[in-house]
Design an enzyme around this catalytic site. Structure first.
Site: not given
Length: 255
Positions: A202, A50, A111, A52
């Site tokens: 992040r 999921r 990622y 953001d």
């Protein structure tokens, strides 16, 4: 019911995230609405992760069960037609076995984060890259990243809202590359693990940026990790530089 797997690309900028939300535009909601144009709903599209609000995907994976036995190529073409004008694209579609699960069958997730140094504002890549105004020390960031490889308690690098049962994860890879761009440099961070905590990528990239800028010594990354304290983390970088770049399976449906 036939099950289909999708590989999906999207620009996360216009969306409140992957997950459907009341009165807010989401990637999941948009794909389910497109499916409803092809078959009566409701539909439940399950994703590998999921993302953001504002986070992009170049290779998200999702699955759905449908009533009709579709040709996979025709299904992807029809979905892309009905997804217009949303910035969402079905890159591939395959019929899969009923025991395939986009989330629980995944053995790794990848990622990428794009960070650009340039004094001049970005134009056509605005909203796709985090822009900073000073160059970074690539080798210092690589030295700092090395402390994060392996199995660790990543409490420092996860959101206080993270719902994972444990902060302990194995980070298999972090690579950092630098590429020249017009009047500047783009730094690309690639991270690979079975799964990630909320805001982990992040938080890591934001911390490594401080190392590259000279505000942190590389060794301070280890100190922050060992602290197991969210307050020891560097700044969390903005979402628009982050991409879900791939999901791995033992039997890749798109191989």
């Amino acid at each position: 019911m036939p099950r289909y797997a999708f590989q999906i690309e999207y620009d996360g900028g216009p969306f409140a995230g992957w997950q459907r939300q009341v009165n807010q535009s989401s990637v999941q909601g948009s794909v389910e609405a497109a499916l409803a144009r092809l078959e009566p709903g409701p539909h439940s599209v399950i994703a590998a992760g999921r993302t953001d609000a504002g986070v992009h995907a170049s290779a998200q994976v999702a699955h759905v069960d449908l009533a009709k036995d579709w040709d996979a190529f025709r299904l992807s073409e029809a979905l892309n037609y009905h997804l217009r004008p949303h910035p969402i694209s079905i890159l591939a579609c395959e019929r899969v076995s009923e025991d395939f699960h986009a989330r629980f069958s995944a053995i790794e997730r990848r990622y990428a984060f794009r960070l650009a140094y340039r004094r001049a504002p970005l134009t056509y890549e605005r909203g796709q890259v985090w822009r900073i105004r000073k160059p970074l020390d690539l080798e210092a960031m690589r030295a700092g990243a090395a402390y994060l490889i392996g199995w660790h308690d990543f409490t420092t690098f996860r959101s206080t809202y993270c719902q994972a049962k444990s902060p302990e994860k194995t980070l298999d890879e972090i690579t950092i590359e630098a590429h020249e761009i017009a009047r500047g440099m783009e730094y690309r961070f690639h991270l690979r693990a079975r799964s990630f905590l909320h805001n982990q990528v992040r938080s890591i990239v934001g911390t490594l940026e401080r190392v590259g800028a000279g505000s942190w010594a590389p060794e301070r990354v280890k100190e922050a990790l060992d602290a197991r304290d969210r307050a020891a983390c560097g700044p969390v970088c903005p979402p628009h530089g982050l991409y879900l770049a791939g999901v791995g399976y033992r039997d890749d449906p798109f191989a």
